[in-house]
Design an enzyme around this catalytic site. Sequence first.
Site, PDB file in Angstrom:
ATOM      1  N   PRO A  80       4.310  61.298  45.229  1.00 31.73           N
ATOM      2  CA  PRO A  80       3.118  61.955  44.382  1.00 31.73           C
ATOM      3  C   PRO A  80       1.806  61.165  44.092  1.00 31.73           C
ATOM      4  CG  PRO A  80       4.833  61.836  42.891  1.00 31.73           C
ATOM      5  CD  PRO A  80       5.455  60.960  43.970  1.00 31.73           C
ATOM      6  N   THR A  81       0.688  61.517  44.531  1.00 35.09           N
ATOM      7  CA  THR A  81      -0.580  60.900  43.934  1.00 35.09           C
ATOM      8  C   THR A  81      -1.599  62.049  43.678  1.00 35.09           C
ATOM      9  OG1 THR A  81      -0.971  60.766  46.372  1.00 35.09           O
ATOM     10  CG2 THR A  81      -0.260  58.901  45.258  1.00 35.09           C
ATOM     11  N   GLN A 130       6.322  67.018  41.912  1.00 37.12           N
ATOM     12  CA  GLN A 130       6.451  65.930  40.752  1.00 37.12           C
ATOM     13  C   GLN A 130       6.066  66.757  39.511  1.00 37.12           C
ATOM     14  OE1 GLN A 130       3.314  64.391  39.644  1.00 37.12           O
ATOM     15  NE2 GLN A 130       4.268  63.803  37.837  1.00 37.12           N
ATOM     16  N   THR A 158       8.369  62.611  36.298  1.00 37.55           N
ATOM     17  CA  THR A 158       7.852  61.397  35.914  1.00 37.55           C
ATOM     18  C   THR A 158       7.946  61.066  34.336  1.00 37.55           C
ATOM     19  OG1 THR A 158       6.463  61.442  37.648  1.00 37.55           O
ATOM     20  CG2 THR A 158       5.542  59.852  35.922  1.00 37.55           C
ATOM     21  N   HIS A 279       5.269  52.841  39.046  1.00 43.05           N
ATOM     22  CA  HIS A 279       4.184  53.624  39.143  1.00 43.05           C
ATOM     23  C   HIS A 279       3.278  52.940  40.215  1.00 43.05           C
ATOM     24  CE1 HIS A 279       2.980  57.444  37.268  1.00 43.05           C
ATOM     25  NE2 HIS A 279       1.510  57.218  37.829  1.00 43.05           N
ATOM     26  N   ASP A 310      10.042  53.238  44.917  1.00 47.67           N
ATOM     27  CA  ASP A 310       8.754  53.165  45.460  1.00 47.67           C
ATOM     28  C   ASP A 310       8.057  51.921  44.787  1.00 47.67           C
ATOM     29  OD1 ASP A 310       7.453  53.995  43.255  1.00 47.67           O
ATOM     30  OD2 ASP A 310       7.143  56.044  43.562  1.00 47.67           O
ATOM     31  N   SER A 311       6.920  51.860  44.954  1.00 49.13           N
ATOM     32  CA  SER A 311       6.151  50.807  44.550  1.00 49.13           C
ATOM     33  C   SER A 311       6.020  49.403  45.469  1.00 49.13           C
ATOM     34  CB  SER A 311       6.608  50.302  43.179  1.00 49.13           C
ATOM     35  OG  SER A 311       6.382  51.365  42.219  1.00 49.13           O
TER      36      SER A 311
END
Length: 394
Positions: A80-81, A130, A158, A279, A310-311
């Site tokens: 998600p962004t 998210q 989150t 994040h 992720d990351s």
Amino acid sequence: MRFSKAQNIEDLRLVARRRLPRIAFDFFDGGAEDETGIARNRAAFERVRVVPRYLVDTTRRSTSAKLFGRSHALPFGIAPTGLVGLGGHGTDLALARAAAAADIPFVLSTAANTAIERIVEAAPDHTWFQLYFPRDRAVCEDLLRRVGDAGAHGLMVTVDVPLPSKRERDLRSGLLAHSLTPSAGLAFDLLTHPSWSLRMLRHGQPRFENFAQYLGPKAGAAEYAAFLGAQIARPLDWDDIAWLRERWQGPFLLKGVLSVTEAKLAVERVIDGLVISNHGGRQLDAAPAPIEVLPAIRAAVGEDFVLTLDSGVRRGADVAKALALGADFVFVGRATLYGAAAAGGAGAARAIEFLADELDRFLAQTGCPSIEALRELEIHTGPGHGHGSGRVRE
Ligand SMILES: Cc1cc2nc3c(=O)[nH]c(=O)nc-3n(C[C@H](O)[C@H](O)[C@H](O)COP(=O)(O)O)c2cc1C
């Protein structure tokens, strides 16, 4: 760098940098404080070495992988962004469509610029949501109802935003001040990117459409930003998580966990899985890279608990390394976002193709006909990576 010449995610990043005004590019590209977290995420992947095996027939290879019983063409999805409308009108939709076309999951952010209902219409079999847990429980219940009614497959909650982090590029540009102070620098930035500026004028500033109905038709960008600021950047605790868990029937992941203790608690509290994430280096600059803590978390929670990560993923090989070290699935944030910022839907699709092709080559080079076979590889990690698997050597 021209889009047609781009060969990898870093090339797409360079195209995006040229195409976007600095205020938008820096929001996508930047991180917290000294941005050492961003560098650490990359360095940690680079430290992982994989011993190839060649005398295995890998003529037929499969990159498919399951996430909660649902098979996907690739073992990664789009993280998600929020506020991606800064890259161009319709970026959320472009990402969702590219994900659906590639048969990978797309996770829509609470802070998206397109409402969940429209995204599920465009990608009905691939959309997740998210959640930034809104302070107002009535708003939260309604949002969860809408997400469920729309048909999103799962929820990522989150947990790593107890407050807005100190992103100095955005503070300097004025983006996070929620009011763009007209400065000579900003005017120059926008004038030197006229097509972006004209598109922004035509479509208006991106708004947080998941909240449109709670704010009313007259709310402008400043009201949206204030609403979001008041509702979502706050600490959560296990009571909040239990409250949410009761209200969501489908797959339920916590996003942003890095601690072994919290991972074990998540198993006890009937959470379905985690997104091990810092994040993308945008919250705690000192946080470890997720790939460093993954082996220890896997060892602590056992084989059946779903771990995603992720990351810092910029290569198909990074996806493979995470899977080899114990992740069930991987998510990418900036990789596809750079693609979309470089060339809209075609750019997002190109980013997925780069990662998929590199992953497939990795399988062939390491004697792995399938994603499952990655777990059998001999992996060497440098100091800093947690222990937890017999196959992992420092
Ligand atoms: C521009 C941008 C916006 C983001 N917005 C959100 C968000 O709204 N919610 C969230 O949980 N994570 C958000 N993230 C974090 C991503 O979900 C993901 O954890 C991170 O991008 C992974 O790192 P990577 O970019 O190196 O792949 C955002 C990341 C970026 C780059």
